[in-house]
Design a protein around this motif. Structure first.
Motif, PDB file in Angstrom:
ATOM      1  N   GLU A  38      48.268  47.646  36.549  1.00 47.87           N
ATOM      2  CA  GLU A  38      47.510  48.502  37.457  1.00 47.87           C
ATOM      3  C   GLU A  38      46.091  48.710  36.947  1.00 47.87           C
ATOM      4  N   TRP A  39      45.181  48.904  37.914  1.00 47.51           N
ATOM      5  CA  TRP A  39      43.781  49.141  37.538  1.00 47.51           C
ATOM      6  C   TRP A  39      43.574  50.590  37.144  1.00 47.51           C
ATOM      7  N   GLU A  40      42.747  50.757  36.132  1.00 50.94           N
ATOM      8  CA  GLU A  40      42.229  52.062  35.741  1.00 50.94           C
ATOM      9  C   GLU A  40      40.786  51.863  35.316  1.00 50.94           C
ATOM     10  N   TYR A  46      42.022  40.050  35.647  1.00 51.89           N
ATOM     11  CA  TYR A  46      42.257  38.865  34.822  1.00 51.89           C
ATOM     12  C   TYR A  46      42.832  37.790  35.732  1.00 51.89           C
ATOM     13  N   ILE A  47      42.008  36.793  36.063  1.00 56.31           N
ATOM     14  CA  ILE A  47      42.344  35.781  37.057  1.00 56.31           C
ATOM     15  C   ILE A  47      42.918  34.542  36.381  1.00 56.31           C
ATOM     16  N   THR A  48      44.079  34.090  36.889  1.00 55.08           N
ATOM     17  CA  THR A  48      44.707  32.872  36.384  1.00 55.08           C
ATOM     18  C   THR A  48      44.933  31.912  37.558  1.00 55.08           C
ATOM     19  N   GLY A  56      41.477  30.591  49.516  1.00 51.41           N
ATOM     20  CA  GLY A  56      40.750  31.715  48.939  1.00 51.41           C
ATOM     21  C   GLY A  56      41.509  32.311  47.768  1.00 51.41           C
ATOM     22  N   MET A  57      40.982  33.391  47.230  1.00 49.65           N
ATOM     23  CA  MET A  57      41.622  34.050  46.090  1.00 49.65           C
ATOM     24  C   MET A  57      42.790  34.909  46.570  1.00 49.65           C
ATOM     25  N   LYS A  58      43.884  34.841  45.842  1.00 51.47           N
ATOM     26  CA  LYS A  58      45.091  35.616  46.160  1.00 51.47           C
ATOM     27  C   LYS A  58      45.230  36.692  45.091  1.00 51.47           C
ATOM     28  N   LEU A  59      45.002  37.933  45.505  1.00 48.37           N
ATOM     29  CA  LEU A  59      44.856  39.005  44.528  1.00 48.37           C
ATOM     30  C   LEU A  59      45.978  40.040  44.603  1.00 48.37           C
ATOM     31  N   ASP A  60      47.097  39.700  45.256  1.00 46.06           N
ATOM     32  CA  ASP A  60      48.176  40.678  45.368  1.00 46.06           C
ATOM     33  C   ASP A  60      49.088  40.685  44.141  1.00 46.06           C
ATOM     34  N   ASN A  61      48.906  39.728  43.253  1.00 45.69           N
ATOM     35  CA  ASN A  61      49.697  39.677  42.023  1.00 45.69           C
ATOM     36  C   ASN A  61      48.734  39.417  40.870  1.00 45.69           C
ATOM     37  N   ILE A  62      48.154  40.486  40.362  1.00 40.71           N
ATOM     38  CA  ILE A  62      47.050  40.330  39.414  1.00 40.71           C
ATOM     39  C   ILE A  62      47.247  41.254  38.217  1.00 40.71           C
TER      40      ILE A  62
END
Length: 415
Positions: A38-40, A46-48, A56-62
């Motif tokens: 989770e973001w704080e 951190y992109i893998t 495009g970028m898939k950011l639902d599992n990051i």
């Protein structure tokens, strides 16, 4: 085999990816030991490779990392908006998208960062090229078929790029945007049609069985089956499997109304003898009882007998009063499957259906001749649905092929 450079229009020129880039690098080669889900404040994305898709970028599992870890990575590899992000390791090697994030973030080494020279090449032009079959052949032509698919920064830098005049790039991008958008919309509509077909089929199955439940009494499955039970994995696990012999059916082979032989394991006669209490017979119904594939169900195929099952698959052997295909259709009907999934999720850390749960399932039992008539009806419904989806999938394939052809034409100066 690597793509051979072809003749370009007179005003175009072959360059390398390094020629048209300010920087080509990759992320950290040491995955951070501490990551957060989770973001704080003070944490950075951190992109893998799992976050990079051609669409495009898939950011639902990051994941997120702390400030110090991020700073060490970002200093060497600082992505900016519309830079190219290209997967260079793993099954999705070659997947590429533009950076959509107007914020600092960090990359793993499985993702290459390509900072194009925007004064000579448009980001979207380069992105379309890298996604085209022509571009993919240049990127991956000498590594296709390798046991581990990957490329490296040196190879990326040497990748040929057909550089058109800037005004021509703008024209190509504008035209590709229009054409490919129309194709994508058509594909989306077809996929919606396929989903609608599945929904109508599911609704038809439920309607059939709703009437059956109204017209006939139910009995526990235990009174309508000669056997209910699951098997085991031979000692040694996968290392103990053989190249041929007695089939060992696992959950990956059992799908709704369909047996898929891909990945079918085999055991020898001695191993099979130790599993003699779970011999699969003609007409047995197979039900997945654990894990992500729980409640998938099919009838055992005769062509893969003799067979045994492992602990994730339950054998249901109907009596002469219960038709196997009728039971299979019932267990895979949407409302019944929802019941199975609900029972399987009941408070456990892992989804599982026990023998008691399966034995106590209430099964409506019309006369056998009526079951056969219902199976004929459901076979027809199933065939119509599959035929319709095959037609839809064929059209989707044609559109994807057209899309690929348009992209290739664009970078040969033929658009």
């Amino acid at each position: 085999m690597k793509q051979v450079q072809y003749v370009l229009p007179d005003s175009w020129a072959w360059k390398t990816l390094e020629d048209v880039s300010e920087k080509i690098t990759d992320g950290t080669h040491h995955s951070p030991k501490v990551q957060f889900s989770e973001w704080e404040p003070g944490r950075f994305k951190y992109i893998t490779s799992k976050n990079i898709k051609n669409s495009g970028m898939k950011l639902d599992n990051i994941s997120y990392i702390d400030q110090d870890t991020h700073s060490n990575i970002y200093t060497r590899c600082p992505p900016e908006i519309d830079d190219q992000l290209l997967t260079k390791d793993g099954a999705m090697t070659g997947t590429c998208c533009l950076n959509e994030l107007d914020e600092p973030f960090s990359l793993l080494s499985s993702v290459a960062l390509i900072k194009q020279k925007r004064s000579i090449i448009l980001p979207k032009y380069l992105n379309y090229y890298l996604q085209s079959q022509v571009g993919q052949n240049f990127l991956l032509g000498d590594i296709s078929g390798a046991a581990i698919t990957r490329t490296n920064i040196k190879k990326l830098k040497g990748t040929p790029v057909p550089l058109a005049p800037f005004s021509e790039q703008e024209r190509i991008v504008e035209k590709l945007n229009a054409l490919l958008n129309r194709i994508d919309i058509a594909i989306e509509h077809l996929q919606e049609s396929a989903s609608l077909a599945d929904a109508l089929y599911a609704s038809s199955l439920d309607q059939v069985f709703e009437k059956v439940y109204l017209d006939y009494s139910t009995e526990p499955l235990s009174t309508l089956a000669n056997k209910i039970g699951s098997g085991a994995t031979p000692k040694g696990g996968q290392k103990a499997y053989k190249e041929s012999g007695v089939s060992l059916i696992r959950s990956l082979n059992v799908h709704d109304l369909e047996f898929k032989p891909a990945g079918l394991a085999f055991i020898d006669d001695d191993q099979a003898e130790k599993l003699r209490n779970v011999v699969v017979e003609r007409g047995d119904v197979l039900l997945n009882i654990t894990g992500a594939s729980i409640a998938r169900c099919c009838v055992a195929p005769n062509e893969y007998l003799p067979a045994r099952v492992n602990q994730h698959v339950c054998i249901i052997r109907p009596t002469l009063e219960l038709d196997s295909l009728y039971l299979n259709y019932l267990l895979t009907s949407p409302k019944f499957k929802a019941l199975l999934l609900f029972q399987g999720a009941g408070g456990a850390t892992r989804q599982a259906l026990t023998k008691v749960m399966v034995s106590n399932l209430d099964i409506p039992r019309p006369p056998l001749e009526e079951q056969v008539k219902l199976v004929d009806k459901m076979n027809l419904l199933c065939k119509k649905n599959r035929d319709l989806k095959e037609q839809i999938n064929s059209k989707v394939f044609d559109l994807i092929t057209l899309k690929s052809s348009i992209l290739d034409s664009a970078f040969k100066g033929e658009l």
